[in-house]
Design an enzyme around this catalytic site. Structure first.
Site, PDB file in Angstrom:
ATOM      1  N   CYS A   2       0.843  -1.187   0.000  1.00 48.86           N
ATOM      2  CA  CYS A   2       0.000   0.000   0.000  1.00 48.86           C
ATOM      3  C   CYS A   2       0.882   1.242   0.000  1.00 48.86           C
ATOM      4  O   CYS A   2       1.861   1.332   0.737  1.00 48.86           O
ATOM      5  CB  CYS A   2      -0.953   0.082   1.186  1.00 48.86           C
ATOM      6  SG  CYS A   2      -2.111  -1.277   1.274  1.00 48.86           S
ATOM      7  N   ARG A  30       3.943  -0.195  -4.720  1.00 46.90           N
ATOM      8  CA  ARG A  30       3.656  -0.718  -3.375  1.00 46.90           C
ATOM      9  C   ARG A  30       2.327  -1.468  -3.315  1.00 46.90           C
ATOM     10  O   ARG A  30       1.994  -2.052  -2.282  1.00 46.90           O
ATOM     11  CB  ARG A  30       3.649   0.421  -2.366  1.00 46.90           C
ATOM     12  CG  ARG A  30       4.946   1.182  -2.297  1.00 46.90           C
ATOM     13  CD  ARG A  30       4.856   2.290  -1.292  1.00 46.90           C
ATOM     14  NE  ARG A  30       4.788   1.753   0.052  1.00 46.90           N
ATOM     15  CZ  ARG A  30       5.832   1.592   0.844  1.00 46.90           C
ATOM     16  NH1 ARG A  30       7.029   1.942   0.446  1.00 46.90           N
ATOM     17  NH2 ARG A  30       5.671   1.106   2.053  1.00 46.90           N
ATOM     18  N   TRP A  78      -2.737  -2.852  -1.729  1.00 38.27           N
ATOM     19  CA  TRP A  78      -2.471  -4.284  -1.863  1.00 38.27           C
ATOM     20  C   TRP A  78      -3.437  -4.933  -0.883  1.00 38.27           C
ATOM     21  O   TRP A  78      -3.332  -4.750   0.333  1.00 38.27           O
ATOM     22  CB  TRP A  78      -1.020  -4.611  -1.506  1.00 38.27           C
ATOM     23  CG  TRP A  78      -0.666  -6.035  -1.787  1.00 38.27           C
ATOM     24  CD1 TRP A  78      -0.256  -6.555  -2.974  1.00 38.27           C
ATOM     25  CD2 TRP A  78      -0.691  -7.133  -0.868  1.00 38.27           C
ATOM     26  NE1 TRP A  78      -0.028  -7.910  -2.853  1.00 38.27           N
ATOM     27  CE2 TRP A  78      -0.293  -8.294  -1.571  1.00 38.27           C
ATOM     28  CE3 TRP A  78      -1.022  -7.249   0.489  1.00 38.27           C
ATOM     29  CZ2 TRP A  78      -0.204  -9.550  -0.970  1.00 38.27           C
ATOM     30  CZ3 TRP A  78      -0.936  -8.498   1.083  1.00 38.27           C
ATOM     31  CH2 TRP A  78      -0.524  -9.633   0.358  1.00 38.27           C
ATOM     32  N   ASN A 105      -2.303   1.795   5.628  1.00 36.45           N
ATOM     33  CA  ASN A 105      -1.400   0.717   5.204  1.00 36.45           C
ATOM     34  C   ASN A 105      -1.156  -0.131   6.444  1.00 36.45           C
ATOM     35  O   ASN A 105      -0.833   0.402   7.499  1.00 36.45           O
ATOM     36  CB  ASN A 105      -0.086   1.350   4.706  1.00 36.45           C
ATOM     37  CG  ASN A 105       1.004   0.322   4.487  1.00 36.45           C
ATOM     38  OD1 ASN A 105       0.739  -0.850   4.290  1.00 36.45           O
ATOM     39  ND2 ASN A 105       2.250   0.773   4.517  1.00 36.45           N
ATOM     40  N   GLY A 106      -1.335  -1.449   6.333  1.00 36.15           N
ATOM     41  CA  GLY A 106      -1.093  -2.317   7.490  1.00 36.15           C
ATOM     42  C   GLY A 106      -2.306  -3.162   7.805  1.00 36.15           C
ATOM     43  O   GLY A 106      -3.208  -3.300   6.973  1.00 36.15           O
ATOM     44  N   GLU A 488      18.103 -17.371  -6.861  1.00 38.02           N
ATOM     45  CA  GLU A 488      17.647 -16.036  -7.250  1.00 38.02           C
ATOM     46  C   GLU A 488      17.166 -16.045  -8.706  1.00 38.02           C
ATOM     47  O   GLU A 488      16.148 -15.426  -9.039  1.00 38.02           O
ATOM     48  CB  GLU A 488      18.788 -15.025  -7.037  1.00 38.02           C
ATOM     49  CG  GLU A 488      18.526 -13.619  -7.558  1.00 38.02           C
ATOM     50  CD  GLU A 488      17.345 -12.901  -6.920  1.00 38.02           C
ATOM     51  OE1 GLU A 488      16.721 -13.436  -5.990  1.00 38.02           O
ATOM     52  OE2 GLU A 488      17.027 -11.791  -7.399  1.00 38.02           O
ATOM     53  N   LYS A 492      13.373 -14.965  -9.802  1.00 39.48           N
ATOM     54  CA  LYS A 492      13.070 -13.922 -10.789  1.00 39.48           C
ATOM     55  C   LYS A 492      12.098 -14.462 -11.840  1.00 39.48           C
ATOM     56  O   LYS A 492      11.173 -13.788 -12.243  1.00 39.48           O
ATOM     57  CB  LYS A 492      14.346 -13.420 -11.498  1.00 39.48           C
ATOM     58  CG  LYS A 492      15.271 -12.568 -10.669  1.00 39.48           C
ATOM     59  CD  LYS A 492      14.788 -11.161 -10.374  1.00 39.48           C
ATOM     60  CE  LYS A 492      14.021 -11.030  -9.103  1.00 39.48           C
ATOM     61  NZ  LYS A 492      14.648 -10.862  -7.862  1.00 39.48           N
ATOM     62  N   GLU A 495       8.461 -15.005 -10.364  1.00 38.12           N
ATOM     63  CA  GLU A 495       7.664 -13.815 -10.067  1.00 38.12           C
ATOM     64  C   GLU A 495       7.390 -12.967 -11.307  1.00 38.12           C
ATOM     65  O   GLU A 495       6.364 -12.307 -11.387  1.00 38.12           O
ATOM     66  CB  GLU A 495       8.281 -12.979  -8.935  1.00 38.12           C
ATOM     67  CG  GLU A 495       9.653 -12.465  -9.187  1.00 38.12           C
ATOM     68  CD  GLU A 495      10.234 -11.714  -7.993  1.00 38.12           C
ATOM     69  OE1 GLU A 495       9.486 -11.261  -7.124  1.00 38.12           O
ATOM     70  OE2 GLU A 495      11.467 -11.581  -7.941  1.00 38.12           O
ATOM     71  N   HIS A 511      20.736 -36.559  -5.602  1.00 40.65           N
ATOM     72  CA  HIS A 511      19.968 -36.956  -4.417  1.00 40.65           C
ATOM     73  C   HIS A 511      18.476 -36.774  -4.651  1.00 40.65           C
ATOM     74  O   HIS A 511      17.701 -36.825  -3.700  1.00 40.65           O
ATOM     75  CB  HIS A 511      20.442 -36.157  -3.203  1.00 40.65           C
ATOM     76  CG  HIS A 511      21.888 -36.358  -2.907  1.00 40.65           C
ATOM     77  ND1 HIS A 511      22.370 -37.496  -2.291  1.00 40.65           N
ATOM     78  CD2 HIS A 511      22.975 -35.604  -3.205  1.00 40.65           C
ATOM     79  CE1 HIS A 511      23.697 -37.417  -2.199  1.00 40.65           C
ATOM     80  NE2 HIS A 511      24.080 -36.280  -2.749  1.00 40.65           N
ATOM     81  N   LYS A 614       5.734  -4.287  -3.648  1.00 35.95           N
ATOM     82  CA  LYS A 614       7.046  -4.058  -3.068  1.00 35.95           C
ATOM     83  C   LYS A 614       6.877  -3.715  -1.589  1.00 35.95           C
ATOM     84  O   LYS A 614       5.886  -3.141  -1.210  1.00 35.95           O
ATOM     85  CB  LYS A 614       7.707  -2.886  -3.791  1.00 35.95           C
ATOM     86  CG  LYS A 614       9.189  -2.859  -3.591  1.00 35.95           C
ATOM     87  CD  LYS A 614       9.891  -2.563  -4.879  1.00 35.95           C
ATOM     88  CE  LYS A 614      11.389  -2.665  -4.713  1.00 35.95           C
ATOM     89  NZ  LYS A 614      11.912  -3.902  -5.264  1.00 35.95           N
TER      90      LYS A 614
END
Ligand code: F6R
Length: 619
Positions: A2, A30, A78, A105-106, A488, A492, A495, A511, A614
């Protein structure tokens, strides 16, 4: 998660809506489930909100005949409580008169019980959000005191959880009040105008003078004043600082996407993170150090806590820091660390790594470590954010603002900073590597030019990404510091391109994971330098042969001049020679470029991948 923006300008100004929309544009990374604004005038508050990206809100605003006002707040969401609908979009109105609007936000953890209480008093809700509960509480408190700051103080006393709140009321049209607990809020100080934002990007087009707020504080801005108080009503000053980057740094600068720009910014991110790290005597330094160096010398264990990409930077750091300092290093996902019973004491150094400095899981891990008596160091990209504020020492990365949701340049800057930390600790402890720190630093200085070389050779990677656009699964193999790079690379791709991807330690192949190999399965392999210790290079070359024999399509990242890989590679992607420990700064770059172009080839939104946002400020 947010983004929130608040603005108060001179009474004659009509630009509040423009300023807030511009701020929301910069904060959209965000959260992009919905967006909304509230405009405040003495005769009432007008809101507009729309589900979906900011473009939907822009279209709604263009069609509307909105009043011109000098005060406004805005929000990009978000979704947590309630789906991404128009009704659940912020701002939310409070009270029967609808004179108050609030963005948040939260998460308000006790919103159920508060909602029950309000419903029993006859309040009717129009959304499924936790935020609307606060809007009604705040409105009722305003009716009692007639003052928004007093009402905010009264209201936050009832709230549990993490929140940043911004509120406006038409009876005080020149005022925006903000409150924060465990969630970010920064003040922008202008001339005859003031700003609030989740981060400085919200107002960077207007001012670089900012004010950091502490935990549990309320700020009241008017066009000419700002006032900060703690939740208990005691006054506070906040901490003023200058933002070191400007609006251009938060723009695409001719690139199609922020991610592409940020990948190309990486030589600067590394170079800037290396700048000014030595004092007059040539000793390495941290940015802020509130720990006795004797305590640092006495450290017996290091635990790195972080999430996602930052945790992979932490895995690279483990190899380097253990090697240079001989201190055992553990790396733990911050959300796991907190909920088990870690063995930590005052001789443990807990190092957090976070681009935003606001990731709730990492923040909570740092707090937990402090409660257990550990000393804490933060590696962070965001000046004055909560995690560095609460840590005993700070090493800032200087990657500049990272706007694309998927992290790229921050990752390289985090790895660079963790090398500096490792060398710093090694010099303090007088290990032989400490004495060699200058040599490693000199090699690091050459890395930005080597990243340029890698970037200049990415045409083939782009072509590979386009012809692999229909892939259903891609695997990544690495060993030693190449292992976190493999993880990583897989993250990438997941996402950005929504493709199943997994990173494995190459030694683990036999294994289990080798069972996944079938004809045509693409596998990226990160090959250590032929100069690596313990013959790791040859072992990984054998792994390539093993998967090739089973039909894998091998995409090999190898050093210039390493001819051993050629017979077994369907594609060879070259990187310049480095010391093995520094190689991730180069080998990850083709994987970032690959994910970027594969996502583009699929027509996806590179900068704003689905379901993500983000800065994960909720647990
Ligand atoms: C992945 C990504 C995330 C972040 C993670 C931690 O591309 O961006 O995995 O790395 O959410 O974020 P920070 O570094 O802000 O704590």
């Amino acid at each position: 998660m947010c983004g929130i923006v608040g603005y108060v300008g001179p009474r004659a100004s009509e630009k509040a809506l423009d300023v807030v929309m511009e701020g929301l544009g910069r904060l959209e990374y965000r959260g992009y489930d919905s967006a909304g604004v509230a405009l405040v005038a003495p005769d009432g508050v007008e809101t507009r909100k729309r589900a979906g990206k900011l473009a939907n809100l822009r279209a709604a605003i263009e069609e509307a005949d909105l009043p011109e006002t000098a005060t406004a707040i805005g929000h990009t969401r978000w979704a947590t409580h309630g789906g991404p609908t128009d009704q659940n979009a912020h701002p939310h109105r409070g009270g029967r008169d609808g004179k108050l609007a609030l963005v948040h936000n939260g998460i308000i953890e006790n919103f159920h019980s508060l909602k029950g209480r309000l419903e029993s008093e006859g309040v009717q809700f129009t959304s499924e959000t936790d935020t609307e509960v606060v809007a009604h509480l705040l409105s009722a408190a305003f009716e009692r005191s007639g003052d928004l700051t007093t009402a905010m103080r009264e209201t936050v006393a009832d709230l549990h959880g993490a929140f940043t709140l911004l509120a406006v009321h038409s009876d005080q049209p020149d005022v925006v009040v903000g409150a924060r607990r465990n969630s970010p809020l920064v003040v922008g100080l202008g001339e005859g105008e003031n700003f609030l934002g989740s981060d400085v990007a919200a107002f960077i087009g207007h001012t670089r003078h900012a004010l950091e707020l502490g935990q549990d504080q309320i700020v009241t801005i008017t066009p000419d004043t700002y006032e900060v108080v703690n939740f208990d009503g005691t006054p506070s000053d906040g901490k003023a600082y200058e933002v070191t980057w400007d609006a251009a740094a938060a723009e695409k600068s001719g690139y199609d996407t922020f991610m592409e720009k940020e990948i190309n910014d990486q030589p600067h991110a590394v170079a800037d993170t290396l700048l000014g790290r030595t004092d007059a005597e040539g000793n390495l330094t941290l940015d802020e150090l509130h720990i006795d160096v004797e305590e640092l010398r006495a450290v017996t264990k290091i635990v790195i806590v972080a999430c996602g990409t930052a945790a992979y930077a932490g895995m690279v750091a483990k190899y380097a820091i253990e090697h240079w300092t001989r201190i055992p290093v553990e790396v733990e996902l911050a959300h796991e660390f907190r909920y088990r019973d870690p063995v930590i004491d005052e001789r443990t150094l807990v190092v957090s790594i976070s681009q935003s400095g606001e990731t709730m899981d990492t923040l909570m891990a740092v707090r937990h470590a402090k409660e257990l008596g550990a000393r804490t160091v933060s590696i962070c990209n965001t000046h004055g954010s909560t995690i560095p504020r609460e840590s005993d020492a700070v090493l800032y990365t200087h990657a500049g603002p990272e706007i694309a949701v998927a992290s790229t340049k921050a990752f390289l800057a985090q790895i660079t900073a963790s090398y500096i930390l490792g060398l710093y600790l090694a010099s303090l402890r007088g290990t032989s590597y400490g004495r060699d720190a200058a040599e490693v630093m000199a090699e690091l200085q050459g890395i930005p030019a080597q990243i340029e070389t890698v970037l200049a050779g990415m045409d083939r990677v782009k072509e590979i990404a386009y012809y692999m656009a229909d892939s259903r699964s891609v695997l990544f193999l690495g060993r030693h510091v190449g292992y976190p790079v493999a993880m990583e690379g897989a993250l990438k791709l997941k996402e950005l391109a929504y493709i199943h991807a997994e990173g494995f330690a190459a030694g683990e192949l036999k294994h289990g994971p080798i069972a996944l190999i079938e004809p045509g399965q693409p596998v990226f392999v990160i090959v250590p330098s032929p100069g690596s210790e313990h013959g790791l290079h040859d072992k990984v070359v054998s792994n390539i042969q093993e998967i090739r024999a089973r039909g894998a399509r091998t995409l090999v990242i190898a050093e210039e001049g390493d001819e051993d890989v050629v017979p077994f590679a369907d594609e060879v992607i070259r990187v310049p020679h480095t010391s093995p420990l520094l190689a991730p700064l180069l080998t990850v770059v083709p994987l970032q470029v690959f994910a970027l172009h594969l996502s583009t080839a699929k027509g996806l939104d590179v900068d704003q991948p689905r379901n993500l946002a983000k800065s994960v400020t909720v647990e």
